[in-house]
Write a protein that holds these residues in place. Structure first.
Motif, PDB file in Angstrom:
ATOM      1  N   VAL A 150       0.851  -1.186   0.000  1.00 17.88           N
ATOM      2  CA  VAL A 150       0.000   0.000   0.000  1.00 17.88           C
ATOM      3  C   VAL A 150       0.885   1.234   0.000  1.00 17.88           C
ATOM      4  CG1 VAL A 150      -0.230  -0.169   2.527  1.00 17.88           C
ATOM      5  CG2 VAL A 150      -1.787   1.296   1.250  1.00 17.88           C
ATOM      6  N   MET A 151       0.538   2.192  -0.843  1.00 22.37           N
ATOM      7  CA  MET A 151       1.157   3.518  -0.807  1.00 22.37           C
ATOM      8  C   MET A 151       0.211   4.409  -0.009  1.00 22.37           C
ATOM      9  SD  MET A 151       1.452   1.942  -4.016  1.00 22.37           S
ATOM     10  CE  MET A 151       0.829   2.892  -5.403  1.00 22.37           C
ATOM     11  N   ASP A 156       3.986   8.958  -1.625  1.00 22.97           N
ATOM     12  CA  ASP A 156       4.611   7.639  -1.620  1.00 22.97           C
ATOM     13  C   ASP A 156       4.552   6.928  -2.970  1.00 22.97           C
ATOM     14  OD1 ASP A 156       5.160   7.694   1.235  1.00 22.97           O
ATOM     15  OD2 ASP A 156       2.993   7.511   1.487  1.00 22.97           O
ATOM     16  N   VAL A 157       4.223   7.650  -4.026  1.00 24.16           N
ATOM     17  CA  VAL A 157       4.117   7.017  -5.341  1.00 24.16           C
ATOM     18  C   VAL A 157       4.502   8.018  -6.436  1.00 24.16           C
ATOM     19  CG1 VAL A 157       1.626   7.510  -5.301  1.00 24.16           C
ATOM     20  CG2 VAL A 157       2.531   5.879  -6.964  1.00 24.16           C
ATOM     21  N   TYR A 158       5.288   7.539  -7.374  1.00 20.15           N
ATOM     22  CA  TYR A 158       5.676   8.341  -8.529  1.00 20.15           C
ATOM     23  C   TYR A 158       4.479   8.446  -9.473  1.00 20.15           C
ATOM     24  CZ  TYR A 158       8.288   9.701 -12.740  1.00 20.15           C
ATOM     25  OH  TYR A 158       8.753  10.353 -13.867  1.00 20.15           O
ATOM     26  N   ARG A 162      -1.411   7.822 -12.195  1.00 15.71           N
ATOM     27  CA  ARG A 162      -1.362   6.592 -12.985  1.00 15.71           C
ATOM     28  C   ARG A 162      -1.792   5.359 -12.185  1.00 15.71           C
ATOM     29  NH1 ARG A 162       4.405   7.130 -16.311  1.00 15.71           N
ATOM     30  NH2 ARG A 162       3.889   9.070 -17.433  1.00 15.71           N
ATOM     31  N   TRP A 163      -2.027   5.521 -10.892  1.00 12.50           N
ATOM     32  CA  TRP A 163      -2.291   4.378 -10.015  1.00 12.50           C
ATOM     33  C   TRP A 163      -3.704   4.381  -9.436  1.00 12.50           C
ATOM     34  CZ3 TRP A 163       1.288   0.494  -9.013  1.00 12.50           C
ATOM     35  CH2 TRP A 163       2.554   0.700  -9.580  1.00 12.50           C
ATOM     36  N   ALA A 170      -5.745   1.926  -3.829  1.00 11.65           N
ATOM     37  CA  ALA A 170      -7.194   2.048  -3.743  1.00 11.65           C
ATOM     38  C   ALA A 170      -7.610   2.786  -2.471  1.00 11.65           C
ATOM     39  CB  ALA A 170      -7.834   0.657  -3.756  1.00 11.65           C
ATOM     40  N   PRO A 171      -8.660   3.582  -2.538  1.00 14.81           N
ATOM     41  CA  PRO A 171      -9.109   4.313  -1.347  1.00 14.81           C
ATOM     42  C   PRO A 171      -9.384   3.399  -0.159  1.00 14.81           C
ATOM     43  CG  PRO A 171     -10.225   5.133  -3.308  1.00 14.81           C
ATOM     44  CD  PRO A 171      -9.458   3.925  -3.738  1.00 14.81           C
TER      45      PRO A 171
END
Length: 277
Positions: A150-151, A156-158, A162-163, A170-171
């Motif tokens: 999990v990000m 925490d995500v590039y 795009r994710w 996911a929420p």
């Protein structure tokens, strides 16, 4: 004391990388994920020759977790979660080591979403949250370390846009991580590096490591009894650039023997903390 988590992505195929990292960094306690080997194929002798005692919970071809220690024998306290939605999958191992209760975990990926794999991820996360609450209520010094898949935030995500359809972002999954944290757990890496771009995973494709296009999905959560002892946290990012390496980088924390009187992010040890490329 240095405690690390490392998704090795195949403990036997990546054994030279693991042994090199252990020799170069000498962590005191290590949680491993994705052994991808049945218990009888775990490289116990090679790990022992490197100076570590170990317990492990293997599974053929998939999953698998282990706890390594060079500061005392890991005394297993739990194998698998209470109310695990699928006990056949090897995803959780817990042990008392050197005065600390260590929970090593490999949370399900959950893709594709929606679908049964995503439903399983949520069910496993719920069982984990319930167990974490019991551990926290005990008042023991506990660390929950592993690949959480999990990000927690956009930091925490590039390229987070795009994710949006991915199970790791996911929420529902992010909300569960926030709920876990709200019990009273400290996200060690983010606590000491609150605004930094730090990733622990880099895909093998699209030159992700060289571009620093990664994810932060490997986390070490500390109970209040340990949070006051936190002095450092970082990522051994260079290990991701080694030949035939995992797509994860080892992530670690450092704990003092006793809680310091004062502590701040500026007092952390930055020597091995991750840096943006």
């Amino acid at each position: 004391m240095r405690i690390a988590t490392y998704n090795v992505n195949g403990v036997n195929g990546r054994l030279p990388v693991l042994l090199r990292w252990l020799a170069e960094t000498r962590p005191d306690i290590v949680c491993l994920q994705e052994l991808k080997a049945p218990s009888e194929k775990f490289p116990a002798q090679a790990i022992a020759d490197a100076g570590y005692e170990a317990i492990w919970h293997g599974q053929k071809s998939w999953n698998g977790v282990a706890i390594l220690s060079r500061v005392g024998t890991p005394v297993e306290t739990r194998r698998g979660l209470p109310d695990d939605p699928d006990p056949s999958q090897s995803r959780y191992l817990e042990a008392a080591v050197a005065g600390v209760l260590v929970g090593g975990l490999y949370l399900p990926n959950g893709n594709p979403r929606p679908g049964p794999k995503f439903d399983y991820k949520l069910a496993w996360f719920d069982a984990f949250i319930a167990h974490a609450a019991e551990l926290l209520a005990s008042g023991a010094p506990v660390i929950l370390a592993g690949d959480y898949n999990v990000m927690p935030t956009e930091l925490d995500v590039y390229k987070p846009e795009r994710w949006t359809d991915d199970a790791l972002f996911a929420p529902e999954v992010r909300a569960r991580y926030a709920s876990l944290r709200a019990q009273g757990w400290t996200d060690a890496l983010r606590h000491l590096h609150p605004g930094e771009t730090i990733y622990t995973f880099f895909d093998y494709f699209r030159n992700a490591y060289a571009r620093n296009a990664g994810l932060r999905i490997d986390h070490l959560l500390l109970s209040p009894a340990l949070a006051g002892r936190l002095t450092g946290a970082g990522v051994d990012r260079e290990a991701r650039g080694w030949d035939k390496t995992s797509d994860h980088a080892p992530t670690w924390i450092e704990l003092s023997e006793q809680a310091p009187r004062t502590r701040s992010a500026s007092g952390s040890r930055p020597s091995r903390a991750a840096k943006p490329a």
